[in-house]
Design a protein around this motif. Structure first.
Motif, PDB file in Angstrom:
ATOM      1  N   ALA A   1       0.828  -1.208   0.000  1.00 45.86           N
ATOM      2  CA  ALA A   1       0.000   0.000   0.000  1.00 45.86           C
ATOM      3  C   ALA A   1       0.861   1.257   0.000  1.00 45.86           C
ATOM      4  N   ILE A   2       1.988   1.225   0.729  1.00 45.01           N
ATOM      5  CA  ILE A   2       2.908   2.370   0.725  1.00 45.01           C
ATOM      6  C   ILE A   2       3.484   2.588  -0.669  1.00 45.01           C
ATOM      7  N   TYR A   3       3.862   1.504  -1.343  1.00 49.26           N
ATOM      8  CA  TYR A   3       4.374   1.630  -2.713  1.00 49.26           C
ATOM      9  C   TYR A   3       3.324   2.217  -3.649  1.00 49.26           C
ATOM     10  N   LEU A   4       2.068   1.791  -3.500  1.00 50.58           N
ATOM     11  CA  LEU A   4       1.004   2.325  -4.344  1.00 50.58           C
ATOM     12  C   LEU A   4       0.780   3.813  -4.067  1.00 50.58           C
ATOM     13  N   CYS A   5       0.866   4.207  -2.793  1.00 48.18           N
ATOM     14  CA  CYS A   5       0.742   5.630  -2.459  1.00 48.18           C
ATOM     15  C   CYS A   5       1.914   6.430  -3.026  1.00 48.18           C
ATOM     16  N   LEU A   6       3.098   5.840  -3.022  1.00 53.15           N
ATOM     17  CA  LEU A   6       4.252   6.529  -3.619  1.00 53.15           C
ATOM     18  C   LEU A   6       4.077   6.706  -5.127  1.00 53.15           C
ATOM     19  N   ILE A   7       3.462   5.705  -5.787  1.00 49.23           N
ATOM     20  CA  ILE A   7       3.199   5.843  -7.221  1.00 49.23           C
ATOM     21  C   ILE A   7       2.217   6.985  -7.474  1.00 49.23           C
ATOM     22  N   ILE A   8       1.205   7.108  -6.606  1.00 47.09           N
ATOM     23  CA  ILE A   8       0.163   8.127  -6.821  1.00 47.09           C
ATOM     24  C   ILE A   8       0.649   9.522  -6.436  1.00 47.09           C
ATOM     25  N   PHE A   9       1.280   9.649  -5.263  1.00 45.00           N
ATOM     26  CA  PHE A   9       1.529  10.978  -4.695  1.00 45.00           C
ATOM     27  C   PHE A   9       2.940  11.515  -4.899  1.00 45.00           C
ATOM     28  N   GLU A  10       3.908  10.667  -5.181  1.00 44.14           N
ATOM     29  CA  GLU A  10       5.297  11.131  -5.275  1.00 44.14           C
ATOM     30  C   GLU A  10       5.830  10.945  -6.692  1.00 44.14           C
TER      31      GLU A  10
ATOM     32  N   LEU B   1       8.071  -0.352  -8.950  1.00 45.55           N
ATOM     33  CA  LEU B   1       7.597  -1.650  -9.451  1.00 45.55           C
ATOM     34  C   LEU B   1       8.482  -2.794  -8.950  1.00 45.55           C
ATOM     35  N   SER B   2       9.781  -2.538  -8.863  1.00 44.61           N
ATOM     36  CA  SER B   2      10.690  -3.546  -8.314  1.00 44.61           C
ATOM     37  C   SER B   2      10.362  -3.827  -6.851  1.00 44.61           C
ATOM     38  N   GLY B   3       9.995  -2.783  -6.122  1.00 43.27           N
ATOM     39  CA  GLY B   3       9.608  -2.974  -4.718  1.00 43.27           C
ATOM     40  C   GLY B   3       8.326  -3.766  -4.579  1.00 43.27           C
ATOM     41  N   ILE B   4       7.345  -3.498  -5.446  1.00 40.64           N
ATOM     42  CA  ILE B   4       6.085  -4.256  -5.390  1.00 40.64           C
ATOM     43  C   ILE B   4       6.317  -5.717  -5.756  1.00 40.64           C
TER      44      ILE B   4
ATOM     45  N   PHE C   1      13.670   3.744   3.267  1.00 39.91           N
ATOM     46  CA  PHE C   1      14.454   2.521   3.450  1.00 39.91           C
ATOM     47  C   PHE C   1      13.861   1.646   4.553  1.00 39.91           C
ATOM     48  N   THR C   2      13.428   2.263   5.649  1.00 43.29           N
ATOM     49  CA  THR C   2      12.920   1.480   6.776  1.00 43.29           C
ATOM     50  C   THR C   2      11.616   0.781   6.423  1.00 43.29           C
ATOM     51  N   LEU C   3      10.646   1.529   5.902  1.00 40.13           N
ATOM     52  CA  LEU C   3       9.316   0.964   5.686  1.00 40.13           C
ATOM     53  C   LEU C   3       9.187   0.200   4.381  1.00 40.13           C
ATOM     54  N   CYS C   4       9.974   0.534   3.388  1.00 38.30           N
ATOM     55  CA  CYS C   4       9.820  -0.118   2.077  1.00 38.30           C
ATOM     56  C   CYS C   4      10.851  -1.212   1.813  1.00 38.30           C
ATOM     57  N   LEU C   5      12.053  -1.061   2.353  1.00 39.41           N
ATOM     58  CA  LEU C   5      13.113  -2.017   2.010  1.00 39.41           C
ATOM     59  C   LEU C   5      13.526  -2.931   3.155  1.00 39.41           C
TER      60      LEU C   5
END
Length: 201
Positions: A54-63, A71-74, A129-133
């Motif tokens: 969900a954080i990755y999807l929010c990053l795609i939308i808002f950042e 996409l690599s993270g998802i 880095f903390t929340l996504c990786l």
């Protein structure tokens, strides 16, 4: 002036020592919890994976981050879901585990190359880095020794010796060495802290 400089360095050494001891105690407690409650730990890791997606999807939308990085993270989170299917058993030679390790390095490379420009402040970089990786691989890392105390079943991945169908006696007769974070902490506790003698009064 020189005495205060020495005093400040001594204080930094003491503070770092306390931080390291606190981290070690926290990791020991977490590994003990994961070993005790493997089903709950699996559900918690699954929720963490979905939150990360969900954080990755929010990053795609808002950042305005590179699409390849996101996409690599998802994809790596979907691979983590595949690893979670056999939890708490980890097969280090399986395709999902190896691809998860490869994607971890790829994600770090992509993130380092993007954040090297210094556009984002350090707090935001650490947040990414903390929340996504880091959080999901860290959860898997402290779960590596979770299957040490799981009761055996016929579905266990290791083959039985000859035609012995008595799974329990075969399980307890195995002399394989246990590896993992919890086993490492128990080794350190037994060898460096010594045994405590209870008082008789």
């Amino acid at each position: 002036m020189w005495f205060m400089a020495i005093l400040s360095w001594l204080a930094i050494i003491v503070q770092v020592s306390f931080i390291i001891m606190s981290l070690a105690a926290g990791l020991y407690y977490l590994t003990e919890l994961v070993e005790e409650y493997t089903v709950i730990a699996s559900k918690v890791i699954r929720v963490i994976i979905f939150i990360t997606i969900a954080i990755y999807l929010c990053l795609i939308i808002f950042e305005n981050l590179p699409l390849g990085l996101l996409l690599s993270g998802i994809i790596s989170q979907l691979v983590h879901l595949c690893i979670l299917k056999n939890f708490p058993f980890f097969t280090f030679t399986s395709v999902p585990f190896i691809s998860g390790i490869i994607l971890l390095f790829v994600n770090h490379y992509l993130a380092f190359t993007f954040f090297a420009d210094g556009i984002y402040p350090l707090s935001q970089v650490l947040g990414f880095f903390t929340l996504c990786l880091w959080i999901v691989p860290f959860a898997f890392f402290i779960s590596l020794s979770a299957n040490d105390n799981i009761l055996p079943t016929l579905a266990e991945t290791r083959p039985l010796v000859s035609d012995d169908s008595d799974v329990v006696s075969h399980y307890f007769s195995r002399k394989t060495k246990k590896y993992g974070l919890y086993s490492f902490f128990n080794y350190c506790k037994d060898n460096f802290l010594g045994s405590r003698v209870k008082k008789s009064f």
